[in-house]
Design an enzyme around this catalytic site. Structure first.
Site, PDB file in Angstrom:
ATOM      1  N   SER A 165       4.869  -0.880   7.365  1.00  0.00           N
ATOM      2  CA  SER A 165       3.915  -1.420   6.537  1.00  0.00           C
ATOM      3  C   SER A 165       3.959  -0.092   5.533  1.00  0.00           C
ATOM      4  CB  SER A 165       2.288  -1.177   7.145  1.00  0.00           C
ATOM      5  OG  SER A 165       1.528  -1.136   6.258  1.00  0.00           O
ATOM      6  N   TYR A 168      -4.600   1.640  12.382  1.00  0.00           N
ATOM      7  CA  TYR A 168      -3.442   0.942  11.886  1.00  0.00           C
ATOM      8  C   TYR A 168      -2.584   1.841  11.221  1.00  0.00           C
ATOM      9  CZ  TYR A 168      -0.797  -2.792   9.320  1.00  0.00           C
ATOM     10  OH  TYR A 168      -0.027  -3.366   8.973  1.00  0.00           O
TER      11      TYR A 168
END
Length: 260
Positions: free
Chosen positions: A142, A155
């Protein structure tokens, strides 16, 4: 380009993962898909991969919280199709909360699914890749593998961990014809994202278009979502012989997010 190869893609019953699976199948690879969802819907997608591209596709229900089931998923590819040549670690979950309010169980689950599961899959797949002197490992990271955002501690930590795992695996496998890279998308247009827009617009008292441009895409200079097809096309390239010298890299596909 990938005829005769076998690709295992976690979290591939929808969204980015399904796009990966279909893109590899289009190039001739047999596929093992994995993920959650309605059984009939999963079977429909599995059968569509076979009928659309003339390849074989198996489904593994492996739970990404369980190391033995993850290993079993890799073994399924090897016993059914003869190998696991391409491994894409794509499964992931998200939760948003301040650190002091972040549920401990949720922290543990995000680290397990977003990071540890990738390690377990790589641990199972790498020996066969080394023996065949060829392999491609792609980890869906990401933009948050490279930069942080508030309220996403688990995350961001997991995706930074994926970056380190990717680099380590690349170094360990560099002389075996194996590459290991991470794809780092920004906001990608998926059904999950699309479903969030009306509720967010209502909650904030703004239009759906304003939600897209000024909330979701606030950090993305292009003000456009990345498409799943673009992400999948990058993955296909990373599996090509022209990409054999690309390893240990973080491939940004984020509309310029990390450049700011």
């Amino acid at each position: 380009m990938l005829k005769g190869k076998v690709a295992v893609v976690t979290g591939s019953t929808s969204g980015i993962g399904l796009a990966y699976a279909r893109a590899f199948a289009k190039e001739g690879a047999n596929i093992v898909i994995n993920g959650l969802g309605d059984a009939a819907a999963i079977e429909k997608e599995r059968a569509a991969i076979e009928s659309d591209f003339g390849v074989k596709c198996a489904y593994s229900p492996a739970n990404m919280l369980k190391a033995d089931e993850i290993e079993g998923m890799v073994r399924l590819a090897e016993t059914t199709f003869g190998s696991c040549d391409i491994l894409v670690n794509n499964a992931g979950i998200q939760h948003v909360a301040p650190i002091e309010d972040f549920p401990i169980d949720t922290w543990n689950m995000i680290i397990a699914i977003n990071l540890s599961a990738a390690f377990f899959a790589m641990r199972a797949a790498i020996p066969g890749m080394k023996a065949r002197k060829w392999g491609r490992i792609i980890n869906t990271a990401s933009a948050h593998a490279l930069v942080a955002s508030p309220f996403k501690s688990a995350y961001v930590s997991a995706k930074h961990g994926i970056a380190g795992l990717t680099k380590t695996a690349a170094l360990e496998t560099a002389t075996f014809g194996i590459t290991c890279n991470a794809i780092c998308p920004g906001y990608v247009w998926t059904p999950l994202v699309e479903k969030q827009i009306p509720d967010t617009a209502k909650a904030r008292g703004i239009s759906e278009e304003e939600v897209k441009k000024n909330v979701m895409l606030a950090a993305q200079p292009t003000k456009e979502f990345v498409t799943v097809e673009e992400v999948a096309a990058l993955a296909v390239f990373l599996c090509s012989e022209n990409a054999r010298s690309i390893t240990g890299s973080m491939q940004q596909i984020d509309g310029g997010w990390v450049a700011e």
